[in-house]
Design a protein around this motif. Structure first.
Motif, PDB file in Angstrom:
ATOM      1  N   ALA A 232       0.833  -1.206   0.000  1.00  0.00           N
ATOM      2  CA  ALA A 232       0.000   0.000   0.000  1.00  0.00           C
ATOM      3  C   ALA A 232       0.866   1.253   0.000  1.00  0.00           C
ATOM      4  CB  ALA A 232      -0.924  -0.006   1.204  1.00  0.00           C
ATOM      5  N   SER A 236       0.987   4.077  -3.013  1.00  0.00           N
ATOM      6  CA  SER A 236       0.190   5.226  -2.581  1.00  0.00           C
ATOM      7  C   SER A 236       0.239   6.384  -3.553  1.00  0.00           C
ATOM      8  CB  SER A 236       0.669   5.708  -1.204  1.00  0.00           C
ATOM      9  OG  SER A 236       2.038   6.106  -1.266  1.00  0.00           O
ATOM     10  N   SER A 250      -3.901  -2.490  -2.475  1.00  0.00           N
ATOM     11  CA  SER A 250      -3.646  -1.167  -1.911  1.00  0.00           C
ATOM     12  C   SER A 250      -4.897  -0.346  -1.649  1.00  0.00           C
ATOM     13  CB  SER A 250      -2.729  -0.372  -2.863  1.00  0.00           C
ATOM     14  OG  SER A 250      -1.549  -1.087  -3.126  1.00  0.00           O
TER      15      SER A 250
END
Length: 313
Positions: A232, A236, A250
């Motif tokens: 994740a 991002s 994610s």
């Protein structure tokens, strides 16, 4: 007619109360059961709304089946025309929204598949070039087999054990056909706006479902939590197709997912509170279905009563 309007109003208003109840119940259930509960509630509540509006819209046609002159029925019950017309307009709006939602889903899949054109297949995994960290489950589309899509950037960001978690997570999405559940709730929300509240909740529980499957696959919940957090974090800053209902490692509130993996495996609800939530949601859905069925039967009786009143015994 007043009674029928009350029934319809209850059927249409009920989802505003049932949707929060479904979300609350989902929060008390393991991820798999929570996801199925949200999708099932969305289908039943949307179906009850459509059935109620369809019943009202068909009042003039039912009068025709009873060989009644519609002008005479409208004169005796003036509300028939505006109510049936309003129901027809709402049904048309729902139909348009459903078509648009279906087209959005197909456009998203088409765009996602187009972006994988330069990928290299390794079994059910499709590795696409690029520094951007991306990973998502791409379901079967137009004859193309389902694939786990992962970018070279994502592979470089993860270690061997974390890659295993990533692949297990995305494969769980495909194996469980999670995209179908997501599409069902999306289409249901096109029917009734209150059901749109179920979408984010379903996305979270689908990701939790895949998280638990990945943790089981590697046999270590802490390793799975670390992999989810790192994937994740790496993804991002991505700008790809992940944010548009494509299920990805994610997506969703990642801190809550990681925290859940650091805790023991979730069990079914226990105690009076969860049981009350279950009972409340089941009651809401059953009432919605019964109201829709009662409306269909009541409309038939209403038209027969109109025939006796206008034509005579």
């Amino acid at each position: 007619m007043t009674l029928f309007l009350v029934v319809v109003a209850l059927t249409v208003v009920l989802p505003w109360g049932a949707a929060p109840a479904a979300r609350r119940l989902a929060g008390l259930l393991p991820p798999r059961e929570a996801s199925l509960t949200l999708a099932g509630a969305a289908v039943l509540l949307a179906g009850g709304t459509v059935a109620a509006l369809t019943g009202l819209f068909h009042v003039p046609f039912l009068a025709g089946l009873e060989h009644l002159r519609f002008a005479r029925v409208a004169a005796d019950w003036p509300a028939v025309v505006p109510v049936s017309g309003a129901a027809g307009v709402l049904l048309a709006v729902q139909a348009v929204r459903l078509v648009l939602a279906a087209r959005r889903q197909r456009a998203l899949l088409s765009r996602a598949w187009a972006l994988t054109g330069g990928g290299t297949a390794e079994g059910d995994v499709l590795v696409v070039p690029g520094e951007e960290a991306e990973a998502f489950a791409l379901p079967r589309f137009r004859g193309r087999a389902a694939r786990v899509v992962v970018s070279e950037g994502m592979l470089r960001a993860l270690g061997p054990s974390e890659r295993t978690v990533l692949f297990a997570h995305e494969r769980a999405h495909l194996r469980g056909r999670h995209h179908v559940l997501s599409a069902v709730v999306d289409l249901a929300s096109a029917v009734h706006p209150a059901l749109a509240r179920l979408g984010p909740a379903l996305e979270f529980h689908l990701e939790r479902w895949a998280d638990e499957a990945a943790a089981t696959a590697v046999g270590d919940r802490r390793v799975a939590a670390t992999a989810i957090a790192r994937a994740a974090l790496a993804g991002s800053g991505g700008t790809g197709v992940r944010g548009s209902r494509l299920l990805s490692v994610s997506t969703g509130p990642v801190p809550r997912r990681v925290q859940a993996l650091l805790e023991p495996e979730p069990a079914g609800p226990r105690g009076r509170g969860p049981r009350a939530a279950v009972s409340g949601l089941v009651a809401a859905v059953v009432v919605s279905a019964l109201l829709a069925l009662g409306l269909a039967y009541g409309l038939h009786e209403y038209v027969e009563h109109a025939a006796r009143r206008i034509v005579g015994p």
